[in-house]
Design an enzyme around this catalytic site. Structure first.
Site, PDB file in Angstrom:
ATOM      1  N   SER A 124       0.834  -1.197   0.000  1.00 43.82           N
ATOM      2  CA  SER A 124       0.000   0.000   0.000  1.00 43.82           C
ATOM      3  C   SER A 124       0.867   1.244   0.000  1.00 43.82           C
ATOM      4  CB  SER A 124      -0.851  -0.031   1.271  1.00 43.82           C
ATOM      5  OG  SER A 124      -1.400   1.225   1.524  1.00 43.82           O
ATOM      6  N   TYR A 148      -1.904  -1.003  10.969  1.00 50.48           N
ATOM      7  CA  TYR A 148      -2.183  -1.599   9.648  1.00 50.48           C
ATOM      8  C   TYR A 148      -0.997  -1.366   8.711  1.00 50.48           C
ATOM      9  CZ  TYR A 148      -3.748  -1.666   4.804  1.00 50.48           C
ATOM     10  OH  TYR A 148      -3.821  -1.891   3.451  1.00 50.48           O
ATOM     11  N   LYS A 152       1.945  -3.940   6.708  1.00 47.51           N
ATOM     12  CA  LYS A 152       2.367  -3.928   5.295  1.00 47.51           C
ATOM     13  C   LYS A 152       3.889  -3.800   5.206  1.00 47.51           C
ATOM     14  CE  LYS A 152      -1.585  -4.447   3.438  1.00 47.51           C
ATOM     15  NZ  LYS A 152      -1.885  -5.742   2.876  1.00 47.51           N
TER      16      LYS A 152
HETATM   17  P1  NAD Z   1     -11.120  -6.763   1.329  1.00 47.49           P
HETATM   18  O1  NAD Z   1     -11.310  -6.734   2.801  1.00 47.49           O
HETATM   19  O2  NAD Z   1     -12.283  -6.515   0.457  1.00 47.49           O
HETATM   20  O3  NAD Z   1     -10.436  -8.151   0.896  1.00 47.49           O
HETATM   21  C1  NAD Z   1      -9.566  -8.865   1.754  1.00 47.49           C
HETATM   22  C2  NAD Z   1     -10.062 -10.298   1.797  1.00 47.49           C
HETATM   23  O4  NAD Z   1      -9.199 -11.062   2.649  1.00 47.49           O
HETATM   24  C3  NAD Z   1     -11.481 -10.425   2.381  1.00 47.49           C
HETATM   25  O5  NAD Z   1     -12.278 -11.159   1.473  1.00 47.49           O
HETATM   26  C4  NAD Z   1     -11.290 -11.179   3.693  1.00 47.49           C
HETATM   27  O6  NAD Z   1     -12.378 -12.025   3.985  1.00 47.49           O
HETATM   28  C5  NAD Z   1      -9.999 -11.948   3.414  1.00 47.49           C
HETATM   29  N1  NAD Z   1      -9.213 -12.315   4.612  1.00 47.49           N
HETATM   30  C6  NAD Z   1      -8.807 -11.491   5.617  1.00 47.49           C
HETATM   31  N2  NAD Z   1      -8.099 -12.197   6.516  1.00 47.49           N
HETATM   32  C7  NAD Z   1      -8.051 -13.482   6.074  1.00 47.49           C
HETATM   33  C8  NAD Z   1      -7.469 -14.682   6.575  1.00 47.49           C
HETATM   34  N3  NAD Z   1      -6.811 -14.722   7.746  1.00 47.49           N
HETATM   35  N4  NAD Z   1      -7.611 -15.821   5.858  1.00 47.49           N
HETATM   36  C9  NAD Z   1      -8.292 -15.819   4.685  1.00 47.49           C
HETATM   37  N5  NAD Z   1      -8.877 -14.723   4.174  1.00 47.49           N
HETATM   38  C10 NAD Z   1      -8.749 -13.561   4.861  1.00 47.49           C
HETATM   39  O7  NAD Z   1      -9.935  -5.707   0.990  1.00 47.49           O
HETATM   40  P2  NAD Z   1      -9.436  -5.149  -0.402  1.00 47.49           P
HETATM   41  O8  NAD Z   1      -9.764  -3.701  -0.451  1.00 47.49           O
HETATM   42  O9  NAD Z   1      -9.843  -6.031  -1.495  1.00 47.49           O
HETATM   43  O10 NAD Z   1      -7.858  -5.235  -0.173  1.00 47.49           O
HETATM   44  C11 NAD Z   1      -7.095  -6.348  -0.610  1.00 47.49           C
HETATM   45  C12 NAD Z   1      -5.658  -6.163  -0.155  1.00 47.49           C
HETATM   46  O11 NAD Z   1      -5.150  -4.946  -0.679  1.00 47.49           O
HETATM   47  C13 NAD Z   1      -5.499  -6.084   1.362  1.00 47.49           C
HETATM   48  O12 NAD Z   1      -4.307  -6.755   1.721  1.00 47.49           O
HETATM   49  C14 NAD Z   1      -5.363  -4.599   1.607  1.00 47.49           C
HETATM   50  O13 NAD Z   1      -4.631  -4.333   2.784  1.00 47.49           O
HETATM   51  C15 NAD Z   1      -4.622  -4.139   0.378  1.00 47.49           C
HETATM   52  N6  NAD Z   1      -4.835  -2.723   0.057  1.00 47.49           N
HETATM   53  C16 NAD Z   1      -6.119  -2.245  -0.025  1.00 47.49           C
HETATM   54  C17 NAD Z   1      -6.316  -0.892  -0.280  1.00 47.49           C
HETATM   55  C18 NAD Z   1      -7.711  -0.320  -0.327  1.00 47.49           C
HETATM   56  O14 NAD Z   1      -7.863   0.890  -0.151  1.00 47.49           O
HETATM   57  N7  NAD Z   1      -8.753  -1.114  -0.582  1.00 47.49           N
HETATM   58  C19 NAD Z   1      -5.223  -0.035  -0.478  1.00 47.49           C
HETATM   59  C20 NAD Z   1      -3.943  -0.567  -0.407  1.00 47.49           C
HETATM   60  C21 NAD Z   1      -3.762  -1.919  -0.139  1.00 47.49           C
HETATM   61  N1  UFG Z   2     -12.123  11.567   3.647  1.00 46.82           N
HETATM   62  C1  UFG Z   2     -13.104  12.466   4.016  1.00 46.82           C
HETATM   63  N2  UFG Z   2     -14.263  11.968   4.515  1.00 46.82           N
HETATM   64  C2  UFG Z   2     -14.497  10.633   4.666  1.00 46.82           C
HETATM   65  C3  UFG Z   2     -13.485   9.730   4.289  1.00 46.82           C
HETATM   66  C4  UFG Z   2     -12.292  10.233   3.796  1.00 46.82           C
HETATM   67  O1  UFG Z   2     -12.932  13.666   3.887  1.00 46.82           O
HETATM   68  O2  UFG Z   2     -15.584  10.245   5.147  1.00 46.82           O
HETATM   69  C5  UFG Z   2     -10.861  12.078   3.060  1.00 46.82           C
HETATM   70  C6  UFG Z   2      -9.631  11.753   3.864  1.00 46.82           C
HETATM   71  O3  UFG Z   2      -9.395  12.718   4.857  1.00 46.82           O
HETATM   72  C7  UFG Z   2      -8.558  11.719   2.766  1.00 46.82           C
HETATM   73  C8  UFG Z   2      -9.310  11.212   1.540  1.00 46.82           C
HETATM   74  O4  UFG Z   2     -10.692  11.452   1.797  1.00 46.82           O
HETATM   75  O5  UFG Z   2      -8.104  13.019   2.509  1.00 46.82           O
HETATM   76  C9  UFG Z   2      -9.116   9.726   1.283  1.00 46.82           C
HETATM   77  O6  UFG Z   2      -9.421   9.002   2.461  1.00 46.82           O
HETATM   78  P1  UFG Z   2      -9.657   7.422   2.450  1.00 46.82           P
HETATM   79  O7  UFG Z   2     -10.017   7.016   3.848  1.00 46.82           O
HETATM   80  O8  UFG Z   2     -10.590   7.053   1.365  1.00 46.82           O
HETATM   81  O9  UFG Z   2      -8.234   6.860   2.030  1.00 46.82           O
HETATM   82  P2  UFG Z   2      -6.790   7.062   2.706  1.00 46.82           P
HETATM   83  O10 UFG Z   2      -5.947   7.795   1.701  1.00 46.82           O
HETATM   84  O11 UFG Z   2      -6.886   7.629   4.046  1.00 46.82           O
HETATM   85  O12 UFG Z   2      -6.289   5.555   2.853  1.00 46.82           O
HETATM   86  C10 UFG Z   2      -6.566   4.537   1.895  1.00 46.82           C
HETATM   87  C11 UFG Z   2      -6.688   3.205   2.630  1.00 46.82           C
HETATM   88  C12 UFG Z   2      -5.362   2.846   3.237  1.00 46.82           C
HETATM   89  C13 UFG Z   2      -4.322   2.821   2.142  1.00 46.82           C
HETATM   90  C14 UFG Z   2      -4.271   4.148   1.440  1.00 46.82           C
HETATM   91  C15 UFG Z   2      -3.293   4.129   0.297  1.00 46.82           C
HETATM   92  O13 UFG Z   2      -7.651   3.305   3.666  1.00 46.82           O
HETATM   93  O14 UFG Z   2      -5.449   1.576   3.793  1.00 46.82           O
HETATM   94  O15 UFG Z   2      -5.554   4.473   0.930  1.00 46.82           O
HETATM   95  O16 UFG Z   2      -3.568   3.088  -0.558  1.00 46.82           O
HETATM   96  F1  UFG Z   2      -3.130   2.570   2.697  1.00 46.82           F
END
Ligand code: NAD
Ligand code: UFG
Length: 339
Positions: A124, A148, A152
């Site tokens: 991330s 979190y 990572k």
């Molecule tokens: P998500 O929660 O939709 O998907 C994660 C999946 O992992 C879920 O289906 C959950 O049931 C499964 N899971 C969690 N723990 C588990 C375990 N112990 N065993 C088996 N399954 C398990 O999240 P997502 O948004 O699809 O994110 C996928 C990956 O990308 C995550 O590792 C997340 O940290 C990373 N990531 C997400 C974002 C974002 O903003 N969505 C940004 C950067 C990185």
């Molecule tokens: N924000 C608002 N109101 C809300 C939610 C968010 O104003 O209700 C703003 C935040 O302050 C930020 C922007 O919208 O400025 C984006 O916020 P998000 O919570 O959507 O995303 P972040 O950038 O904080 O973080 C996300 C994931 C992290 C990941 C990161 C980079 O939550 O896990 O993107 O990939 F690490």
């Protein structure tokens, strides 16, 4: 070629399964459904007209991982499974460390035993902490600002150590920026549990009438309109980034690191305006205090992924808003009862 997708029922995982099946990979999904529903996988099959194998299994249970590797000859793993809520990780860090790190260690141990040494890891942009300058390049210094993010960073370090111990591993660390959007079919999308933490699902739940208004966390940042700026990337572009990474992984590159972002930053207010245009709905919002731990601005330099993977995000902010709205209005309760 058979790919194991951990966390494949989740938001990014389900979109990646669609693209894997479209590219004729065989797909095995391992997911404990702690933050997802099997319904997403039924819909993946509908969209692609292809089947995949699903194991409801937990990475914390090594026997369950062993069963998957015993029953399939896996060529490579895309490892999405993990817990991802930043705020929750601050309140219950041990759960995050246990799930994300122990789960990954179990997976790596089984992969090692079965001599499967190709892995793509979901990292991330959070590993860059508060960057000193923009856009962010892969070689920028790394830091964590919450448990979190620390999981990572720690997993990245574990994978670096593993590679240094055994050069037969091929490891891609993909650092995602801010995914949003949904598959154009409107069949799969982001279905957060409870009140969303992230901006886009929050806005779309306001648009559909589930929530009254968006709280904009601060308008006094050093950004053009004072609100936070992020690199929002369409989830299908992100999924395609994995499709471009796999062939690279099978050329034995060792350990490689790529930013998956668009290179463009949009502010919170620009996203709200974009969503209003796509949905033809007024999105009420109010400015509130900054959210602790947020940074002002963050966007990627995605040049390395373009040069080395031939990957580039193609979808626009209008696409992201339109596809999110299409998913939300077709599925006002997400995957519904089955979650
Ligand atoms: P998500 O929660 O939709 O998907 C994660 C999946 O992992 C879920 O289906 C959950 O049931 C499964 N899971 C969690 N723990 C588990 C375990 N112990 N065993 C088996 N399954 C398990 O999240 P997502 O948004 O699809 O994110 C996928 C990956 O990308 C995550 O590792 C997340 O940290 C990373 N990531 C997400 C974002 C974002 O903003 N969505 C940004 C950067 C990185
Ligand atoms: N924000 C608002 N109101 C809300 C939610 C968010 O104003 O209700 C703003 C935040 O302050 C930020 C922007 O919208 O400025 C984006 O916020 P998000 O919570 O959507 O995303 P972040 O950038 O904080 O973080 C996300 C994931 C992290 C990941 C990161 C980079 O939550 O896990 O993107 O990939 F690490």
């Amino acid at each position: 070629m058979k790919i194991l997708v951990t966390g494949g029922a989740g938001y990014i995982g389900s979109h990646t399964c669609v693209e894997l099946l479209n590219e004729n990979y065989d797909v095995v999904v391992l997911d404990n459904l702690s933050n997802s529903s099997e319904e997403s996988l039924f819909r993946v099959k509908n969209i692609t007209g292809k089947s995949l194998e699903f194991y409801k299994a937990d990475l914390l249970n090594k026997k369950q991982i062993l069963a998957v590797f015993s029953e399939h000859k896996i060529d490579g793993v895309i490892h999405f499974a993990g817990l991802k809520a930043v705020g929750e990780s601050v309140s219950i860090p041990l759960k995050y460390f246990h799930n994300n790190i122990t789960g990954t260690l179990n997976l790596l141990a089984v992969m090692n035993d079965f001599n499967v040494k190709n892995i793509v890891f979901s990292s991330s942009a959070t590993v860059y902490g508060d960057p000193a300058s923009l856009p962010i390049k892969e070689e920028f210094p790394l830091s964590a600002t919450n448990p979190y993010g620390r999981t990572k960073l720690m997993i990245e370090e574990i994978l670096q150590d593993l590679y240094h111990s055994d050069k037969n591993w091929n490891i891609a660390l993909l650092r995602y920026f801010n995914p949003m959007g949904a598959h154009k079919s409107g069949e799969i999308g982001e279905d957060p549990c409870g009140i969303p933490n992230n901006l886009m699902p929050y806005i779309s739940q306001v648009a559909i009438g589930l929530l009254p208004q968006v709280s904009v966390f601060g308008n006094d940042y050093d950004t053009p309109d004072g609100t936070g700026v992020r690199d929002f990337i369409h989830v299908v572009d992100l999924a395609l980034g994995h499709i471009k990474t796999l062939p690279k992984l099978f050329t034995n590159p060792g350990l490689v690191i790529y930013n998956l972002g668009t290179g463009i930053g949009y502010s919170v207010l620009e996203i709200i305006k974009g969503f209003e245009a796509a949905s033809n709905k007024k999105i009420p919002y109010k400015i509130v205090d900054r959210r602790p731990g947020d940074i002002a601005a963050c966007w990627a330099d995605p040049t390395k992924a373009k040069e080395e993977l031939g990957w580039k995000a193609n979808k626009t902010l209008a696409d992201m808003c339109k596809d999110t709205w299409n998913w939300q209005k077709n599925n006002p309760n997400g995957y519904g009862e089955s979650l």
